[in-house]
Design an enzyme around this catalytic site. Structure first.
Site, short mmCIF file in Angstrom:
data_model
loop_
_atom_site.label_atom_id
_atom_site.label_comp_id
_atom_site.label_asym_id
_atom_site.label_seq_id
_atom_site.Cartn_x
_atom_site.Cartn_y
_atom_site.Cartn_z
N VAL A 122 47.34 35.80 48.90
CA VAL A 122 46.78 36.50 50.05
C VAL A 122 46.13 37.80 49.58
CG1 VAL A 122 47.28 37.53 52.30
CG2 VAL A 122 48.49 35.47 51.59
N LYS A 138 60.15 31.78 59.70
CA LYS A 138 61.13 32.52 58.90
C LYS A 138 60.76 34.00 58.95
CE LYS A 138 58.50 31.57 54.65
NZ LYS A 138 58.51 31.04 53.30
N ASP A 140 51.30 32.09 59.60
CA ASP A 140 51.55 30.89 58.79
C ASP A 140 51.94 29.64 59.56
OD1 ASP A 140 50.98 30.71 56.17
OD2 ASP A 140 52.99 31.02 55.41
N LYS A 192 51.61 36.94 46.66
CA LYS A 192 51.41 35.55 46.25
C LYS A 192 52.49 34.69 46.86
CE LYS A 192 48.90 35.95 42.04
NZ LYS A 192 48.64 35.95 40.73
N ASP A 248 57.52 26.36 59.67
CA ASP A 248 57.94 27.29 58.62
C ASP A 248 58.25 28.66 59.21
OD1 ASP A 248 58.59 27.92 56.00
OD2 ASP A 248 56.54 28.42 55.42
P1 ATP Z 1 55.59 31.15 50.75
O1 ATP Z 1 54.14 30.83 50.82
O2 ATP Z 1 56.20 30.74 49.46
O3 ATP Z 1 56.33 30.64 51.96
P2 ATP Z 1 55.14 33.87 51.53
O4 ATP Z 1 55.26 33.62 53.01
O5 ATP Z 1 55.67 35.18 51.03
O6 ATP Z 1 55.82 32.72 50.71
P3 ATP Z 1 52.26 33.89 51.80
O7 ATP Z 1 52.33 33.39 53.21
O8 ATP Z 1 51.27 33.26 50.89
O9 ATP Z 1 53.64 33.75 51.05
O10 ATP Z 1 52.03 35.45 51.85
C1 ATP Z 1 51.88 36.22 50.67
C2 ATP Z 1 51.98 37.68 51.09
O11 ATP Z 1 50.89 38.04 51.94
C3 ATP Z 1 53.25 38.02 51.84
O12 ATP Z 1 53.70 39.28 51.37
C4 ATP Z 1 52.80 38.14 53.28
O13 ATP Z 1 53.60 39.06 53.98
C5 ATP Z 1 51.37 38.64 53.12
N1 ATP Z 1 50.53 38.21 54.26
C6 ATP Z 1 50.33 36.95 54.69
N2 ATP Z 1 49.51 36.92 55.75
C7 ATP Z 1 49.17 38.21 56.02
C8 ATP Z 1 48.36 38.87 57.02
N3 ATP Z 1 47.71 38.18 57.96
N4 ATP Z 1 48.26 40.21 56.98
C9 ATP Z 1 48.91 40.93 56.03
N5 ATP Z 1 49.69 40.39 55.06
C10 ATP Z 1 49.83 39.04 55.05
#
Ligand code: ATP
Length: 323
Positions: free
Chosen positions: A49, A159, A174, A43, A157
């Site tokens: 996700v 990171k 992202d 999340k 973004d």
């Molecule tokens: P924030 O949105 O607060 O910046 P975040 O980057 O952890 O934080 P999300 O981008 O929503 O949040 O991702 C949530 C989780 O899903 C994370 O653990 C991320 O690594 C995973 N995730 C995102 N995109 C993918 C993908 N394409 N394949 C596998 N895992 C993913």
């Protein structure tokens, strides 16, 4: 005459562009019912996700619906950002497959990244990256980011949480969705306080830090140079295994970064060249930061120099490094 013909054709195509564009937007519209969602992968602040299935394994980022509305980001912005997303095709960028664009079901569908994020490697598993490995990872990030910038897309973004490592291959996620997924945050903040998500601040360039205001994140001056600053922080994490300004409160970081004070590199065990890259990316003036093609060429020279010192590599490699 042939050239005039093709110019004419190009002009006609230009005038048809809006129609073509809306047609091709439909191509990327995935009906929500076609998606099979299985377990939650994670999340974020603005979406959840899921591992999913749509003609094979995919990742589905379901946006929290309250993120969109009158006082927040309009649906048009979401569609615009999806339109940007679909223009990307690069080895080091996650593959965009489509989006569900009918409220209240708004979702982004991408390929499912295997492996772990750099954040997990560095901060959770405490994996150590050798200088050589860090350089290889940084080169691939520069390649992906250089491509995005060449297409006029700012990540906003970058990171370690948004960079996956799949068997040594970097996959950046992202990008370009910042307004949709992040900006509501400012609007949802209560009162005059400024909510700063943990681990976000040290990626923000001085000009962004100086522009931070409660409720004003919509107008942050993101640019290619702010992406380069964020890359500098990723480079630091790779080399040092921790965030810059580690353990310091947000107010102290804001004060220092806003005035051009950088994380000290005095205790960092790295060559001058490696530290120079950091200092350039973290330059206070955005115009002094290198662009990604320049960073890439600087990085490409680093491992070769190391090879030159290594007896196990053929001599011709070390010679070409100096040429
Ligand atoms: P924030 O949105 O607060 O910046 P975040 O980057 O952890 O934080 P999300 O981008 O929503 O949040 O991702 C949530 C989780 O899903 C994370 O653990 C991320 O690594 C995973 N995730 C995102 N995109 C993918 C993908 N394409 N394949 C596998 N895992 C993913």
């Amino acid at each position: 005459p042939q050239r005039a013909d093709s110019l004419d054709r190009a002009n006609k195509q230009d005038s048809r562009w809006p129609r073509q564009n809306s047609l091709s937007m439909k191509e990327w519209d995935i009906p929500y019912d076609e998606l099979k969602l299985s377990e939650v992968i994670g999340k974020g602040r603005f979406g959840t996700v899921y591992r999913g299935s749509w003609h094979g394994a995919v990742a589905v980022k379901l946006l929290h619906v309250h993120s969109l509305g009158d006082d927040c980001v309009p649906l048009d912005t979401f569609k615009h950002e999806v339109a940007t997303f679909r223009k990307t095709r690069h080895e080091n960028l996650v593959l965009f497959m489509g989006a569900c664009m009918k409220p209240p079901r708004l979702a982004i569908v991408t390929s499912l990244c295997k492996g772990m994020t750099l954040y997990t490697h560095i901060h959770l598993r405490k994996d150590k990256f050798t200088a050589n490995k860090s350089v290889l990872v940084a080169q691939q990030i520069s390649q992906g980011m250089g491509y995005l910038h060449a297409r006029g897309i700012i990540h906003k973004d970058l990171k370690t949480k948004n960079i996956f490592l799949e068997n040594g291959k970097v996959v950046i996620t992202d990008f370009g969705l910042f307004s949709v997924t992040k900006l509501c945050f400012g609007n949802n903040a209560r009162g005059d306080s400024l909510g700063i998500p943990a681990g976000w601040l040290c990626y923000l360039a001085p000009e962004l830090v100086r522009a931070l205001r409660p409720h004003a994140s919509l107008h942050l001056p993101f640019s290619k140079a702010t992406d380069v600053y964020a890359f500098g922080t990723v480079w630091y994490e790779l080399l040092c295994g921790e965030f810059p300004f580690k353990g310091q409160p947000p107010e102290a970081i804001i004060w220092q970064v806003g005035r051009g004070v950088k994380q000290s590199l005095a205790n960092m065990q790295a060559s001058r060249d490696i530290k120079d890259i950091l200092m350039l990316c973290w330059a206070y003036r955005s115009s002094e930061r290198p662009d990604f093609p320049r960073l890439l060429s600087t990085l490409q020279k680093l491992p070769r120099k190391r090879l030159a010192r290594s007896p196990s590599h053929p001599v011709h490699l070390s010679r070409s490094a100096d040429s």
